[in-house]
Scaffold this active site. Structure first.
Site, PDB file in Angstrom:
ATOM      1  N   ARG A  72       0.456  -1.343  -0.020  1.00 27.92           N
ATOM      2  CA  ARG A  72       0.097   0.001   0.070  1.00 27.92           C
ATOM      3  C   ARG A  72       0.934   1.288   0.111  1.00 27.92           C
ATOM      4  O   ARG A  72       0.322   2.308  -0.199  1.00 27.92           O
ATOM      5  CB  ARG A  72      -0.955   0.026   1.281  1.00 27.92           C
ATOM      6  CG  ARG A  72      -1.960  -0.873   1.121  1.00 27.92           C
ATOM      7  CD  ARG A  72      -2.577  -1.262   2.417  1.00 27.92           C
ATOM      8  NE  ARG A  72      -3.537  -2.037   2.563  1.00 27.92           N
ATOM      9  CZ  ARG A  72      -4.884  -1.870   2.886  1.00 27.92           C
ATOM     10  NH1 ARG A  72      -5.015  -0.660   3.417  1.00 27.92           N
ATOM     11  NH2 ARG A  72      -5.784  -2.617   2.669  1.00 27.92           N
TER      12      ARG A  72
ATOM     13  N   TRP B  39       3.848   6.368   2.307  1.00 28.15           N
ATOM     14  CA  TRP B  39       3.718   6.941   0.787  1.00 28.15           C
ATOM     15  C   TRP B  39       3.590   8.414   1.061  1.00 28.15           C
ATOM     16  O   TRP B  39       2.706   8.979   1.797  1.00 28.15           O
ATOM     17  CB  TRP B  39       2.413   6.506   0.503  1.00 28.15           C
ATOM     18  CG  TRP B  39       2.069   6.842  -1.296  1.00 28.15           C
ATOM     19  CD1 TRP B  39       2.444   6.215  -2.350  1.00 28.15           C
ATOM     20  CD2 TRP B  39       1.244   7.980  -1.308  1.00 28.15           C
ATOM     21  NE1 TRP B  39       2.218   7.113  -3.317  1.00 28.15           N
ATOM     22  CE2 TRP B  39       1.581   7.908  -2.930  1.00 28.15           C
ATOM     23  CE3 TRP B  39       0.682   9.022  -0.925  1.00 28.15           C
ATOM     24  CZ2 TRP B  39       0.820   9.222  -3.606  1.00 28.15           C
ATOM     25  CZ3 TRP B  39       0.011   9.939  -1.611  1.00 28.15           C
ATOM     26  CH2 TRP B  39       0.161  10.109  -2.883  1.00 28.15           C
TER      27      TRP B  39
ATOM     28  N   ASN C  61      -1.089   8.376   9.221  1.00 31.41           N
ATOM     29  CA  ASN C  61      -1.589   8.131   7.866  1.00 31.41           C
ATOM     30  C   ASN C  61      -2.753   9.342   7.553  1.00 31.41           C
ATOM     31  O   ASN C  61      -3.445   9.523   8.317  1.00 31.41           O
ATOM     32  CB  ASN C  61      -2.172   6.854   7.670  1.00 31.41           C
ATOM     33  CG  ASN C  61      -2.877   6.628   6.315  1.00 31.41           C
ATOM     34  OD1 ASN C  61      -2.711   7.149   5.338  1.00 31.41           O
ATOM     35  ND2 ASN C  61      -3.614   5.609   6.168  1.00 31.41           N
TER      36      ASN C  61
ATOM     37  N   LYS D 128      -1.159   1.145  -3.181  1.00 36.15           N
ATOM     38  CA  LYS D 128      -2.455   0.523  -3.327  1.00 36.15           C
ATOM     39  C   LYS D 128      -3.547   1.404  -2.114  1.00 36.15           C
ATOM     40  O   LYS D 128      -2.937   1.692  -1.221  1.00 36.15           O
ATOM     41  CB  LYS D 128      -2.271  -0.736  -3.062  1.00 36.15           C
ATOM     42  CG  LYS D 128      -3.627  -1.877  -3.312  1.00 36.15           C
ATOM     43  CD  LYS D 128      -3.407  -2.188  -4.597  1.00 36.15           C
ATOM     44  CE  LYS D 128      -4.541  -2.861  -4.979  1.00 36.15           C
ATOM     45  NZ  LYS D 128      -4.597  -2.849  -6.458  1.00 36.15           N
TER      46      LYS D 128
HETATM   47  N1  HGA Z   1       1.606  13.039   5.368  1.00 30.06           N
HETATM   48  C1  HGA Z   1       2.340  11.880   5.984  1.00 30.06           C
HETATM   49  C2  HGA Z   1       1.739  10.789   5.666  1.00 30.06           C
HETATM   50  C3  HGA Z   1       1.369  10.315   4.228  1.00 30.06           C
HETATM   51  C4  HGA Z   1       0.420   9.079   4.325  1.00 30.06           C
HETATM   52  O1  HGA Z   1      -0.631   9.101   4.739  1.00 30.06           O
HETATM   53  N2  HGA Z   1       0.474   8.591   3.036  1.00 30.06           N
HETATM   54  O2  HGA Z   1      -0.381   7.631   2.657  1.00 30.06           O
HETATM   55  C5  HGA Z   1       3.590  11.990   5.381  1.00 30.06           C
HETATM   56  O3  HGA Z   1       3.947  12.625   4.108  1.00 30.06           O
HETATM   57  O4  HGA Z   1       4.589  11.435   5.906  1.00 30.06           O
END
Ligand code: HGA
Length: 605
Positions: free
Chosen positions: A27, A74, A99, A600
């Site tokens: 993911r 991500w 997240n 994902k």
């Molecule tokens: N904003 C946070 C977490 C990113 C996130 O949830 N991705 O799915 C960061 O950039 O670290």
């Protein structure tokens, strides 16, 4: 997207946290990390490589602890570097995994800087860490409850503090989070999959919930502040890692699983009845006068295909809109519309927000087409159709798409029958067509060797055009998206009749033009469009139904599909486009299952 795992236990919990990350890795894979609580403060290992590397790092350094949090990232704010990898610390006392996206992070950062906090990462997450730290007065649960009131945006978080070595606090709003109950140990995760096996039951947190996990149990406070009990459900046993078998990548495996996935998705009934969508679907379907489909990405293209079916078979007015657009624009709500949301995971942030937006506008009749029975989307909608695609690991969707199409076709026929536009004879024919679909798909999959030969040529291109007409225009869109996603070749799709209104200017000898050519009512028109391309030197790569009699000649390469498959032809025609993208990506040597910059289950906006 980002995966979160957390645990309080009396044993070394690091292997469980890392196993959780392994299950969630597909993911989000920009970086990963684990933190445990020690009396001197939180300790962490982080990596911009894969979870396997993190595991090695943890083993080599004998990294252990009984309370911890872990994350696969991500990136939304800040590059995918070790420094930006979660867990993020505040003053060596507190660690957090997150997240989501904090929209007011700039204002919060300034306020926290004024209080003396130093920022060492570029993430929005770091403001949450310092904010909770600034509010901490000996009780992490209270500090988190106070802090989240100041956050705008979406979050699911897991937090630990050095002064509470047997506590993990979680909170969610806009991003999924579940609590896992074990015996003498408790867990937190962004998906039950991560903790299945360790936890016997899970509790799905609601919007605004904050939870506290200790060795003794779990406390949950709702947004208003009062403590609440939430239903605990049994966790299905973890099915284990999905074996690749003879395949090179999960995407290839999933392409080849489509006959089985579709077979599992087609209900074992002899007629199309509304009850396939829920006990009260008959009543709901009788009261609706139109359909509004909301989705993103590949699911959106499933929706565009469904519009053709719904309007031609069920004769019901259908609009399809990209969820992230719908949620923010002023629209005219129709309380008699059925809102259909489509999402593989049922956790797609934009689609969930669009659904809630439609509900807030008074559109109560909602139906999810989804692959995960326990998802947020299925829980939020009045009706649903579950696809039985099985777990899809490849980031680029394949079997989820074709099973969504099956569900949407069944919806079109069911509504058509209820509205008096589908006779008993037609119903039987549609059912026969559906039942034969897995076998027809096997015939298309057998074209793989011919497609590999084309892929070698495509791998040397930097651009491609995809053409389709009518029902197959969304299939051309999906083909172009697949090629972009995994081979990084720029690709665009057009309804073939639109070519002369602009994109024909791009056609030269260097431009491959992939054409979806079913033997339908638009065939002659499509053939004229193909001639327009040839006249400009464009090289055509045509997937033509055998009965179109389109043959290979100079500048026209043809792969013959089985004969025309009527209304279900899009489900067959998308498969060679998936294979073309897949083999082109292999020839270019990209990371097919984990394409760059993507992830994902898109749980952030
Ligand atoms: N904003 C946070 C977490 C990113 C996130 O949830 N991705 O799915 C960061 O950039 O670290």
């Amino acid at each position: 997207m980002c995966g979160i795992v957390g645990a309080v236990a009396q044993r070394n919990i690091v292997p469980v946290l890392i196993e959780g990350l392994r299950r969630l890795e597909y993911r989000g894979y920009d970086s990963c990390g684990v933190a445990v609580v020690t009396s001197e403060g939180p300790a962490r290992v982080r990596s911009v490589s894969r979870v396997a590397e993190l595991d090695e790092q943890a083993r080599e350094s004998h990294f252990e602890g009984v309370t911890g949090i872990a994350h696969t990232r991500w990136a939304t704010h800040g590059a995918p570097t070790v420094n930006n990898a979660h867990p993020i610390f505040s003053r060596n006392a507190l660690a957090i995994v997150h997240n989501g996206i904090i929209e007011n992070y700039e204002a919060l950062r300034e306020a926290l800087r004024a209080k003396g906090y130093e920022f060492v990462s570029q993430t929005d997450t770091e403001v949450i860490a310092h904010l909770i730290h600034s509010l901490y007065k000996g009780d992490l649960f209270s500090a988190v409850r106070e802090a989240v009131q100041q956050l705008a945006g979406a979050y699911a978080i897991g937090v630990v503090h050095k002064d509470q070595p047997h506590t993990v606090v979680g909170a969610r709003a806009g991003s999924p989070l579940v609590v896992g109950l074990g015996s003498g140990e408790n867990f937190l995760a962004s998906d039950a999959l991560a903790i299945a096996g360790s936890a016997s039951h899970v509790v799905y947190l609601e919007e605004g919930d904050v939870c506290e996990l200790t060795l003794e149990g779990v406390r949950i406070a709702e947004r208003g502040g009062s403590e609440v009990q939430r239903e605990a459900r049994e966790v299905l046993a973890y099915g284990g890692t999905v074996e690749l078998g003879p395949y090179r990548h999960y995407m290839q495996k999933e392409i080849f699983e489509q006959p089985g996935a579709i077979g599992n998705t087609i209900p074992a009934t002899d007629t199309f009845e509304p009850e396939l969508f829920g006990a009260n679907a008959r009543e709901v379907f009788k009261g609706i006068d139109s359909i509004l489909i909301l989705a993103c990405g590949t699911s959106y293209y499933a929706g565009v295909t469904a519009k053709y079916w719904l309007e031609s078979v069920a004769k019901i007015r259908t609009e399809v809109e990209i969820a992230s657009e719908y949620r923010y624009r002023e629209s005219v709500p129709n309380p008699r519309a059925l809102v259909v949301t489509i999402s593989q995971s049922g956790e797609t942030a934009d689609t969930l927000a669009a659904l809630k937006h439609a509900q807030s506008l008074g559109m109560e009749h909602t139906l999810a087409v989804c692959n995960v029975a326990t998802s947020h989307m299925v829980r939020l909608t009045e009706l649903n159709f579950l696809t039985h695609a099985g777990r899809e690991i490849g980031v680029a969707s394949t079997k989820a798409f074709t099973t969504q199409l099956v569900g949407l076709f069944i919806l079109a026929v069911t509504l058509g029958k209820l509205r008096g536009h589908v006779s008993a004879e037609q119903e039987a024919q549609y059912l026969k067509l559906l039942r034969h679909l897995p076998a027809a798909l096997n015939g298309v999959l057998a074209l793989e060797p011919q497609i590999i030969a084309w892929a070698d040529e495509f791998a040397r291109k930097e651009n491609a055009l995809f053409l389709g007409r009518g029902l197959h225009y969304p299939i051309a869109l999906e083909g172009a998206l697949k090629l972009k996603e995994i081979s990084y070749i720029h690709a665009e799709a057009y309804p073939a009749g639109e070519l002369k209104h602009g994109p024909l200017a791009l056609v030269t000898e260097a431009m491959p033009v992939v054409t979806v050519a079913p033997n339908d009512a638009l065939l002659e028109k499509l053939k004229s469009n193909m001639q327009e391309v040839r006249a400009r030197g464009g090289e055509l790569y045509v997937f033509a139904d055998a009965d179109t009699h389109i043959t290979s000649e100079d500048g026209i390469h043809v792969i013959r599909m089985p004969e025309h498959y009527g209304l279900l032809s899009p489900i067959l025609h998308v498969v060679p486009l998936q294979l073309l993208a897949y083999h082109t990506a292999c020839a270019r040597g990209t990371d097919v299952d984990k394409p760059r910059n993507l992830a994902k289950s898109v749980t952030v906006e």
